[in-house]
Design a protein around this motif. Structure first.
Motif, PDB file in Angstrom:
ATOM      1  N   TYR A 282       0.581  -1.469   0.143  1.00 20.72           N
ATOM      2  CA  TYR A 282       0.038   0.067   0.029  1.00 20.72           C
ATOM      3  C   TYR A 282       0.777   1.144  -0.040  1.00 20.72           C
ATOM      4  O   TYR A 282       0.431   2.241  -0.809  1.00 20.72           O
ATOM      5  CB  TYR A 282      -0.846   0.007   1.226  1.00 20.72           C
ATOM      6  CG  TYR A 282      -1.666   1.329   1.601  1.00 20.72           C
ATOM      7  CD1 TYR A 282      -2.808   1.505   0.708  1.00 20.72           C
ATOM      8  CD2 TYR A 282      -1.238   2.126   2.196  1.00 20.72           C
ATOM      9  CE1 TYR A 282      -3.591   2.590   1.261  1.00 20.72           C
ATOM     10  CE2 TYR A 282      -1.973   3.414   2.427  1.00 20.72           C
ATOM     11  CZ  TYR A 282      -3.219   3.552   1.974  1.00 20.72           C
ATOM     12  OH  TYR A 282      -3.934   4.581   1.983  1.00 20.72           O
ATOM     13  N   GLU A 283       1.839   1.405   0.736  1.00 23.38           N
ATOM     14  CA  GLU A 283       2.731   2.317   1.071  1.00 23.38           C
ATOM     15  C   GLU A 283       3.705   2.571  -0.250  1.00 23.38           C
ATOM     16  O   GLU A 283       4.078   1.544  -0.742  1.00 23.38           O
ATOM     17  CB  GLU A 283       3.570   2.455   2.352  1.00 23.38           C
ATOM     18  CG  GLU A 283       2.713   2.486   3.768  1.00 23.38           C
ATOM     19  CD  GLU A 283       2.040   1.078   3.969  1.00 23.38           C
ATOM     20  OE1 GLU A 283       1.593   1.227   4.983  1.00 23.38           O
ATOM     21  OE2 GLU A 283       2.505   0.097   3.303  1.00 23.38           O
ATOM     22  N   THR A 284       4.099   3.817  -0.628  1.00 21.92           N
ATOM     23  CA  THR A 284       5.185   3.935  -1.580  1.00 21.92           C
ATOM     24  C   THR A 284       6.468   3.636  -0.707  1.00 21.92           C
ATOM     25  O   THR A 284       6.406   3.629   0.428  1.00 21.92           O
ATOM     26  CB  THR A 284       5.033   5.508  -2.239  1.00 21.92           C
ATOM     27  OG1 THR A 284       5.420   6.408  -0.818  1.00 21.92           O
ATOM     28  CG2 THR A 284       4.096   5.637  -2.868  1.00 21.92           C
ATOM     29  N   GLU A 286       8.696   5.898  -0.360  1.00 22.54           N
ATOM     30  CA  GLU A 286       9.039   6.915   0.711  1.00 22.54           C
ATOM     31  C   GLU A 286       8.456   6.742   2.209  1.00 22.54           C
ATOM     32  O   GLU A 286       8.493   7.460   3.319  1.00 22.54           O
ATOM     33  CB  GLU A 286       8.585   8.230   0.322  1.00 22.54           C
ATOM     34  CG  GLU A 286       9.596   8.483  -1.072  1.00 22.54           C
ATOM     35  CD  GLU A 286       9.144   7.905  -2.267  1.00 22.54           C
ATOM     36  OE1 GLU A 286       8.097   7.104  -2.486  1.00 22.54           O
ATOM     37  OE2 GLU A 286       9.941   8.047  -3.310  1.00 22.54           O
ATOM     38  N   GLU A 287       7.095   5.812   2.205  1.00 16.13           N
ATOM     39  CA  GLU A 287       6.402   5.743   3.298  1.00 16.13           C
ATOM     40  C   GLU A 287       6.764   4.402   3.926  1.00 16.13           C
ATOM     41  O   GLU A 287       6.062   4.007   5.082  1.00 16.13           O
ATOM     42  CB  GLU A 287       4.776   5.699   3.023  1.00 16.13           C
ATOM     43  CG  GLU A 287       4.376   7.113   2.074  1.00 16.13           C
ATOM     44  CD  GLU A 287       3.169   6.946   1.568  1.00 16.13           C
ATOM     45  OE1 GLU A 287       2.203   7.725   1.621  1.00 16.13           O
ATOM     46  OE2 GLU A 287       2.849   6.117   0.986  1.00 16.13           O
ATOM     47  N   PHE A 288       7.544   3.648   3.409  1.00 15.00           N
ATOM     48  CA  PHE A 288       7.552   2.206   3.864  1.00 15.00           C
ATOM     49  C   PHE A 288       7.796   2.189   5.486  1.00 15.00           C
ATOM     50  O   PHE A 288       8.404   2.804   6.204  1.00 15.00           O
ATOM     51  CB  PHE A 288       8.965   1.519   3.512  1.00 15.00           C
ATOM     52  CG  PHE A 288       8.513   0.395   2.606  1.00 15.00           C
ATOM     53  CD1 PHE A 288       7.864   0.206   1.286  1.00 15.00           C
ATOM     54  CD2 PHE A 288       9.213  -0.851   3.099  1.00 15.00           C
ATOM     55  CE1 PHE A 288       7.443  -0.809   0.847  1.00 15.00           C
ATOM     56  CE2 PHE A 288       8.939  -2.057   2.317  1.00 15.00           C
ATOM     57  CZ  PHE A 288       8.104  -2.122   1.295  1.00 15.00           C
ATOM     58  N   LYS A 289       6.973   1.462   5.956  1.00 17.35           N
ATOM     59  CA  LYS A 289       7.055   1.070   7.349  1.00 17.35           C
ATOM     60  C   LYS A 289       7.946  -0.046   7.888  1.00 17.35           C
ATOM     61  O   LYS A 289       8.401  -0.042   8.988  1.00 17.35           O
ATOM     62  CB  LYS A 289       5.568   0.344   7.811  1.00 17.35           C
ATOM     63  CG  LYS A 289       4.585   1.410   7.542  1.00 17.35           C
ATOM     64  CD  LYS A 289       3.377   0.718   8.052  1.00 17.35           C
ATOM     65  CE  LYS A 289       1.934   1.912   7.900  1.00 17.35           C
ATOM     66  NZ  LYS A 289       0.545   1.327   8.444  1.00 17.35           N
ATOM     67  N   ASP A 307       5.304  -1.117  -5.153  1.00  9.42           N
ATOM     68  CA  ASP A 307       4.799  -0.259  -3.884  1.00  9.42           C
ATOM     69  C   ASP A 307       3.818   0.852  -4.450  1.00  9.42           C
ATOM     70  O   ASP A 307       3.486   1.064  -5.824  1.00  9.42           O
ATOM     71  CB  ASP A 307       5.817   0.766  -3.670  1.00  9.42           C
ATOM     72  CG  ASP A 307       6.492   1.663  -4.342  1.00  9.42           C
ATOM     73  OD1 ASP A 307       6.561   1.313  -5.908  1.00  9.42           O
ATOM     74  OD2 ASP A 307       6.976   2.759  -4.144  1.00  9.42           O
ATOM     75  N   GLY A 308       2.912   1.190  -3.573  1.00  9.70           N
ATOM     76  CA  GLY A 308       1.802   2.124  -3.913  1.00  9.70           C
ATOM     77  C   GLY A 308       0.552   1.683  -4.590  1.00  9.70           C
ATOM     78  O   GLY A 308      -0.665   2.251  -4.973  1.00  9.70           O
ATOM     79  N   ARG A 324      -2.341   4.246  -5.576  1.00  6.53           N
ATOM     80  CA  ARG A 324      -3.034   4.986  -4.751  1.00  6.53           C
ATOM     81  C   ARG A 324      -2.982   6.556  -5.699  1.00  6.53           C
ATOM     82  O   ARG A 324      -3.868   7.562  -5.272  1.00  6.53           O
ATOM     83  CB  ARG A 324      -2.640   5.145  -3.544  1.00  6.53           C
ATOM     84  CG  ARG A 324      -2.499   4.039  -2.733  1.00  6.53           C
ATOM     85  CD  ARG A 324      -1.736   4.006  -1.713  1.00  6.53           C
ATOM     86  NE  ARG A 324      -1.587   5.172  -0.549  1.00  6.53           N
ATOM     87  CZ  ARG A 324      -0.651   5.559   0.106  1.00  6.53           C
ATOM     88  NH1 ARG A 324       0.372   5.135  -0.008  1.00  6.53           N
ATOM     89  NH2 ARG A 324      -0.821   6.748   0.796  1.00  6.53           N
TER      90      ARG A 324
END
Length: 403
Positions: A282-284, A286-289, A307-308, A324
């Motif tokens: 879900y995350e790109t 840059e947002e990776f958890k 990603d995304g 997204r």
């Protein structure tokens, strides 16, 4: 292919390498690495001890501050905490604090050091529900303060997510066994195969109860409900660890999710010999958890990470995703789909409301506390479980009249 899964992924330091790494430490005054450790393990102090060849002193520093020091040394995302604060980062790269701590705790075991001990019994009894990192930690800290502590665990073996969730290549079961043995040696009793349904009934037998059941259930997205070829990452990792990697997995697997659990899942799949592992996130980036260490480990194994994208439909065994931010669709067909999209707790059934001391305040539940993942706030990591366990042990002691 289970041999790869069962072998610890990252090698530990030998005496020469640990001294080389410790000698890079700048011996900072008021060291930022120690300030950045949620559990207060005090890396600056134990690294200084290692540097001056006082491994026993280093082990005492680790163990007194972090009752699960050997486990945290292997699974703590140090890049977010102590290593992020390391002053050496401004010169070249941070000290490898995790592996130094691993060397120290391995030495503690090799030399049969017996560092922790309990005070004289004070006559008070405390029950702990759950034997994951939070339950083990709070039980150990309370037992050391003189309380008589019993852990109730629903599974056949203690350890919770440490035993059934974190893959063997990251956290060998033998390390979990040794940490539990230390806690039991303090006097903590552990009752396995013992689920607890009525917390109030348990409270009648004990002076205080700590609920530390963790987030043990994996979430299932609605479009995948009831599909036999879909399972949660929690269930998959549990099966892989319980069976020591001896499980059958198809050659084409799709994983959905981008946190550390997802990285554990995709890396496990590759170590088990799966040819094509695709991870849609879900995350790109840059947002990776997921931690950088876990992400790079998955990429080194050859996992395809996209990603995304968000899953919007399921057509047979084909998942349809939409991006997204841009107008784009993606379709991935797989023989097995594993969801790593979050976890939830069974403790929701108790309907707890808690105060700042993490004591349950609704109804007649005085003397019942929550600990670990189910406590409000904080990150869902082992090191935060240890931190929270210290806080809850303090709250229990305050409730029971201790100083």
């Amino acid at each position: 292919m289970s041999e790869k899964y069962m072998k610890e992924y990252e090698a530990g330091f030998n005496p020469r390498l640990v001294m080389e790494e410790a000698s890079r430490c700048l011996l900072c005054h008021d060291a930022p690495c120690s300030k950045a450790c949620p559990a207060g393990t005090d890396p600056a102090k134990f690294i200084r001890s290692v540097r001056f060849k006082n491994v026993k002193g280093a082990a005492e520093t680790v163990r007194v501050n972090n009752i699960l020091g050997a486990i945290c040394a292997r699974v703590c995302p140090t890049e977010r905490y102590c290593q992020l604060g390391c002053s050496r980062s401004g010169i070249d790269k941070p000290i490898d604090i995790g592996r130094i701590q691993r060397y120290v705790t391995d030495s503690e075991d090799a030399f049969k050091m017996d560092i922790l001990e309990s005070k004289k019994p004070n006559g008070k009894k405390v029950a702990v529900i759950g034997s994951g990192p939070a339950g083990l930690s709070v039980a150990g800290y309370l037992q050391m303060q003189g309380y008589s502590v019993t852990i109730f665990e629903k599974e056949t073996k203690a350890g919770g997510y440490l035993r059934y969730g974190i893959p063997e290549y990251r956290l060998p079961s033998i390390v979990v066994d040794k940490e539990i043995k230390r806690i039991k040696k303090l006097g903590v009793a552990i009752e396995t195969n013992h689920p607890v349904e009525d917390v109030n009934a348990l409270k009648k037998e004990y002076d205080a109860v700590v609920v530390a059941t963790g987030h043990s259930k994996g979430k299932m997205l609605p479009i995948f409900e009831g599909k036999r070829f879909v399972k949660t990452a929690v269930d998959f990792l549990h099966e892989a660890k319980r069976r020591k990697g001896n499980i059958k997995v198809p050659e084409n697997v799709l994983v959905i999710g981008g946190g550390d659990v997802a990285m554990d899942t995709v890396t496990t799949l590759k170590l088990l010999g799966v040819k094509q592992v695709t991870d849609v996130v879900y995350e790109t980036f840059e947002e990776f958890k997921a931690s950088k260490k876990e992400l790079s480990g998955a990429q080194e194994q050859g996992v395809s990470i996209i990603d995304g994208y968000v899953p919007v439909a399921l057509k047979g065994k084909k998942v349809v995703f939409e991006h997204r931010f841009i107008k784009a669709k993606l379709e991935v067909k797989a023989d097995l789909i594993i969801l790593a999209v979050g976890q939830y707790t069974e403790a929701n059934k108790f309907g707890f409301e808690v105060n700042k001391l993490q004591e349950v305040t609704n109804g007649n539940k005085n003397g019942i506390f929550v600990c670990g993942d189910i406590a409000p706030g904080g990150e869902k990591t082992v090191v935060y479980a240890v931190k929270n366990a210290k806080e809850v042990a303090y709250s229990v002691k305050k409730y029971l009249g201790g100083k």
